[in-house]
Motif scaffolding. Structure first.
Motif, PDB file in Angstrom:
ATOM      1  N   ALA A 304       0.733  -1.331   0.216  1.00 28.50           N
ATOM      2  CA  ALA A 304       0.014  -0.042  -0.074  1.00 28.50           C
ATOM      3  C   ALA A 304       0.923   1.281   0.010  1.00 28.50           C
ATOM      4  N   PHE A 305       0.591   2.117  -0.813  1.00 28.34           N
ATOM      5  CA  PHE A 305       1.251   3.503  -1.013  1.00 28.34           C
ATOM      6  C   PHE A 305       0.309   4.508  -0.413  1.00 28.34           C
ATOM      7  N   ILE A 306       0.954   5.352   0.529  1.00 28.08           N
ATOM      8  CA  ILE A 306       0.062   6.264   1.213  1.00 28.08           C
ATOM      9  C   ILE A 306       0.710   7.676   0.507  1.00 28.08           C
ATOM     10  N   GLU A 307      -0.231   8.336  -0.180  1.00 27.20           N
ATOM     11  CA  GLU A 307       0.071   9.493  -0.951  1.00 27.20           C
ATOM     12  C   GLU A 307       0.675  10.610   0.113  1.00 27.20           C
ATOM     13  N   SER A 308       1.915  11.150  -0.327  1.00 29.70           N
ATOM     14  CA  SER A 308       2.712  12.180   0.438  1.00 29.70           C
ATOM     15  C   SER A 308       2.931  11.679   1.934  1.00 29.70           C
ATOM     16  N   TYR A 309       3.205  10.390   2.018  1.00 30.21           N
ATOM     17  CA  TYR A 309       3.551  10.199   3.472  1.00 30.21           C
ATOM     18  C   TYR A 309       4.984  10.067   3.586  1.00 30.21           C
ATOM     19  N   GLY A 310       5.428  11.361   4.137  1.00 29.70           N
ATOM     20  CA  GLY A 310       6.925  11.450   4.170  1.00 29.70           C
ATOM     21  C   GLY A 310       7.618  11.635   5.303  1.00 29.70           C
ATOM     22  N   ARG A 311       8.947  11.806   5.609  1.00 31.15           N
ATOM     23  CA  ARG A 311       9.512  12.203   6.823  1.00 31.15           C
ATOM     24  C   ARG A 311       9.057  13.326   7.651  1.00 31.15           C
ATOM     25  N   ALA A 312       8.449  14.231   6.938  1.00 32.06           N
ATOM     26  CA  ALA A 312       7.830  15.408   7.672  1.00 32.06           C
ATOM     27  C   ALA A 312       6.819  15.090   8.361  1.00 32.06           C
ATOM     28  N   ALA A 313       5.964  13.876   8.276  1.00 33.25           N
ATOM     29  CA  ALA A 313       4.744  13.665   8.833  1.00 33.25           C
ATOM     30  C   ALA A 313       5.149  12.978  10.262  1.00 33.25           C
ATOM     31  N   LEU A 314       6.407  12.557  10.278  1.00 39.80           N
ATOM     32  CA  LEU A 314       6.877  11.824  11.688  1.00 39.80           C
ATOM     33  C   LEU A 314       8.005  12.738  12.465  1.00 39.80           C
ATOM     34  N   GLU A 315       8.432  14.116  11.858  1.00 38.69           N
ATOM     35  CA  GLU A 315       9.299  14.604  12.551  1.00 38.69           C
ATOM     36  C   GLU A 315       9.124  16.180  12.360  1.00 38.69           C
ATOM     37  N   ASP A 316       8.094  16.814  11.764  1.00 40.14           N
ATOM     38  CA  ASP A 316       7.715  18.283  11.678  1.00 40.14           C
ATOM     39  C   ASP A 316       7.045  18.405  13.189  1.00 40.14           C
ATOM     40  N   PRO A 317       7.357  19.284  13.868  1.00 37.16           N
ATOM     41  CA  PRO A 317       6.682  19.643  15.279  1.00 37.16           C
ATOM     42  C   PRO A 317       5.147  19.717  15.121  1.00 37.16           C
ATOM     43  N   ALA A 318       5.070  20.565  14.045  1.00 35.74           N
ATOM     44  CA  ALA A 318       3.444  20.901  13.745  1.00 35.74           C
ATOM     45  C   ALA A 318       2.596  19.607  13.188  1.00 35.74           C
ATOM     46  N   ILE A 319       3.191  18.687  12.751  1.00 32.73           N
ATOM     47  CA  ILE A 319       2.606  17.562  12.306  1.00 32.73           C
ATOM     48  C   ILE A 319       2.561  16.116  12.867  1.00 32.73           C
ATOM     49  N   GLU A 320       3.926  15.942  13.367  1.00 27.53           N
ATOM     50  CA  GLU A 320       4.171  14.917  14.151  1.00 27.53           C
ATOM     51  C   GLU A 320       3.449  14.152  15.223  1.00 27.53           C
ATOM     52  N   PRO A 321       2.807  15.109  16.230  1.00 31.87           N
ATOM     53  CA  PRO A 321       1.820  14.570  17.327  1.00 31.87           C
ATOM     54  C   PRO A 321       0.880  13.974  16.644  1.00 31.87           C
ATOM     55  N   GLY A 322       0.049  14.414  15.846  1.00 28.89           N
ATOM     56  CA  GLY A 322      -1.019  13.811  15.556  1.00 28.89           C
ATOM     57  C   GLY A 322      -0.956  12.536  14.849  1.00 28.89           C
ATOM     58  N   VAL A 323       0.261  12.532  13.990  1.00 34.98           N
ATOM     59  CA  VAL A 323       0.419  11.248  13.269  1.00 34.98           C
ATOM     60  C   VAL A 323       1.004  10.185  13.994  1.00 34.98           C
TER      61      VAL A 323
END
Length: 618
Positions: A304-323
């Motif tokens: 399964a490919f998740i569109e635009s699922y990149g390192r930013a999703a797991l490391e950007d402070p504005a994004i990472e907590p929810g993911v």
């Protein structure tokens, strides 16, 4: 046309030029008046103009009358137009191709190109000079267009515009604008851009012609100024003067840009030939079917490919907590259901878009970072991951591609027995911006059409999840799996969603909504495994690329997470030597591999590594 009010030709003017003819008002070149010995205008003795030239002649007489009646205003307008023409040319020469370089110091530089052009114009005869001026104007307009495309490509795809390969991607850009602004807004935007580009070419050509006309009318002063400017440029370049931080004062921005693009064109053409040879070399091509994927026999394998699922999703402070919260929640549920996971990092061949390049890189084991390489490999017979499963004849291979809305011949290349695109899954709900359907629906359709029909072979499936595709508004929401139905349940959700134009232009909202979209895709995929998976389920899921620069940041890496989930511990035991992190999130110490290396590593871990050429048969 000049609005200057001088009534006689300057002593150093090029009297042979009648169109450098941006001639001064009151000169004989206007054609409807002559100049007397005292410099005053006298009525022309020509017959009244007739035919197509009449409106032009009438305009010239009207213009001359205005110049004589309002000389100060006419002179001010003329100077203003000339200054605007010079500013336009200057901007084109120093315009950067990346938005972060739009700073004041970038435009406080001395470009060498107008100095060289001025020297050339001063020695050319009238007609060649006029042709050269128009060609230079058109060239500067083309330069601005390519640089503007560079800005867009750098923002969305993390790279500059390839003048050989990327024109076809403009159709995708139009589709994207339509999804963001609606069909009316997209049509208006496209028409506006076309008109603006055409206007740019005309205005830039006229601007250069005007400046050249001014140059030759003041030939002596222009020659002296050109010599002085050239001496200053050479001195500053020789000394490497950088008075404004690290920005060189002596600029050759345009020459360097053109040289760079020429080199890129040559490299692109050479790359096409070299890649065609590379694609034919495949150490797994001749591996017998009974030696392929022996460690996964009997397993239902999902990629399964998740569109635009990149390192930013797991490391950007504005994004990472929810993911992270979504992954933790689903990880606990998977553990309770008897599943385990290992995760690592892959460096994608693309960034911000062109997802099919990432898909094909992962599935073919070749680095496919442009459209030419994609066309080359899909026109050949490269063994893909789905193709390897199909070659064994031990699996039924299925592709679910909800983003495809037309015939997709690449399905045969990849080795799928059956492909389900957006037209084949019975969806009756609304689109969510670019995404034709929510991920949860695509997964329930896969379950209904294939997975629930237990055939005589296990399934190998590739599923492309698109709900996390930009512009990330409106977004679907999770519903009870038994209520998904034909997708009509999503109509009210879509209506209540956010406007993509509002989200996409807001630097805070765009990150928030991107994060929410990834959370939705993660919940959809992993809850599907929890609900429908069993002891034979194996899931490989990953991102195809990082989100665009406004989310991941300028200069962000191309890394994406990749995870293998399995119920049978023997499946994960086979990749113990990979060094991947336990769980759904790769750790800081997890290895980072190029995405094209995955196919060979996977086929080796779950099958038998092919013997080197010349090795004796067992």
């Amino acid at each position: 046309m000049s609005l200057s009010t001088r009534s006689s030709t300057s002593p150093d003017a090029d009297t042979s030029s009648d169109a450098d003819t941006t001639s001064d008002a009151g000169t004989a070149s206007d054609g409807d008046e002559t100049v007397g010995k005292d410099g005053a205008s006298e009525p022309s003795t020509e017959a009244a103009p007739v035919g197509p030239a009449a409106p032009v002649r009438r305009w010239r007489r009207y213009r001359t009358a205005l110049q004589e009646k309002y000389p100060v205003a006419a002179r001010s307008v003329s100077w203003g137009v000339t200054a605007l023409a010079a500013a336009l040319v200057y901007f084109a020469l120093l315009m950067p191709g990346q938005p972060e370089y739009f700073v004041v110091r970038q435009f406080l530089r001395l470009p060498v190109e107008p100095i060289l052009a001025a020297a050339l114009m001063l020695v050319l005869p009238r007609r060649p000079r006029l042709v050269a001026a128009v060609v230079i104007g058109v060239g500067l307009a083309a330069l601005v267009v390519v640089k503007a495309l560079d800005i867009g490509f750098n923002q969305f795809l993390g790279r500059g515009f390839n003048v050989v390969l990327d024109w076809g991607l403009l159709d995708d850009a139009e589709s994207y604008v339509q999804d963001t602004l609606g069909s009316t807004g997209a049509t208006a935007a496209v028409v506006g851009i076309v008109v603006l580009v055409l206007l740019l070419f005309v205005v830039m050509a006229l601007a250069v012609v005007r400046l050249v006309g001014l140059l030759v009318r003041h030939r002596d002063r222009a020659a002296r100024g050109t010599i002085v400017a050239g001496a200053v440029w050479i001195t500053c370049a020789a000394l490497g003067l950088t008075p404004l931080e690290n920005t060189a004062f002596a600029s050759r921005n345009t020459i360097g840009f053109v040289q760079d693009r020429w080199v890129r064109v040559q490299e692109t053409l050479r790359d096409e030939a070299a890649f065609a040879k590379e694609a034919k070399k495949d150490k797994f091509a001749d591996v017998p079917a009974d030696q392929l994927l022996t460690g996964l026999r009997g397993k239902d394998v999902m990629i399964a490919f998740i569109e635009s699922y990149g390192r930013a999703a797991l490391e950007d402070p504005a994004i990472e907590p929810g993911v992270d919260a979504a992954l933790d929640q689903e990880g606990e549920a998977l553990t309770k259901a008897g599943f385990a996971a290992k995760s690592g990092w892959l460096t994608s061949a693309t960034y911000g878009g062109s997802s099919w390049l990432g898909h094909s890189t992962f599935l073919t084991g070749l680095w496919i970072d442009n459209q030419s390489r994609y066309r080359t490999v899909t026109a050949g017979e490269r063994l893909t991951l789905p193709g390897a499963f199909a070659k064994t004849d031990a699996w039924r291979t299925v592709g679910v591609v909800p983003g495809v809305q037309y015939n997709w011949p690449e399905g045969d290349f990849y080795g799928f027995d059956k492909v389900y695109d957006s037209r084949d899954v019975g969806y009756q709900g609304p689109k969510f911006s670019w995404s034709t359907m929510p991920d949860q629906y695509a997964l329930t359709a896969f379950e209904r059409l294939e997975a629930a029909r237990k055939g005589d072979k296990p399934l190998m499936s590739e599923i492309i999840l698109t709900s996390s595709h930009q512009p990330w508004a409106p977004l679907p929401e999770m519903v009870d799996w038994d209520e998904v139905g034909d997708g009509s349940v999503y109509k009210d959700i879509e209506k209540a969603g956010k406007d993509p134009a509002d989200v996409f232009t807001d630097p805070v909202k765009v990150k928030e909504e991107y994060g929410r979209s990834v959370q939705y895709s993660v919940h959809s995929l992993l809850q599907y495994v929890e609900k429908y998976g069993d002891e034979n389920t194996v899931l490989v899921f990953l991102g195809d690329h990082q989100p665009m620069a406004s989310v991941s940041g300028n200069g962000a890496s191309h890394d994406v997470p990749v995870t293998i989930v399995a119920h049978d511990p023997k499946v994960l035991d086979r990749i113990d030597d990979w060094g991947w992190s336990d769980g759904l999130r790769p750790g800081d110490d997890a290895p980072v591999w190029r995405m094209d290396s995955f196919r060979d590593r996977f086929l080796t871990a779950y099958g038998e590594e092919p013997k080197a050429a010349g090795s004796p048969a067992p």
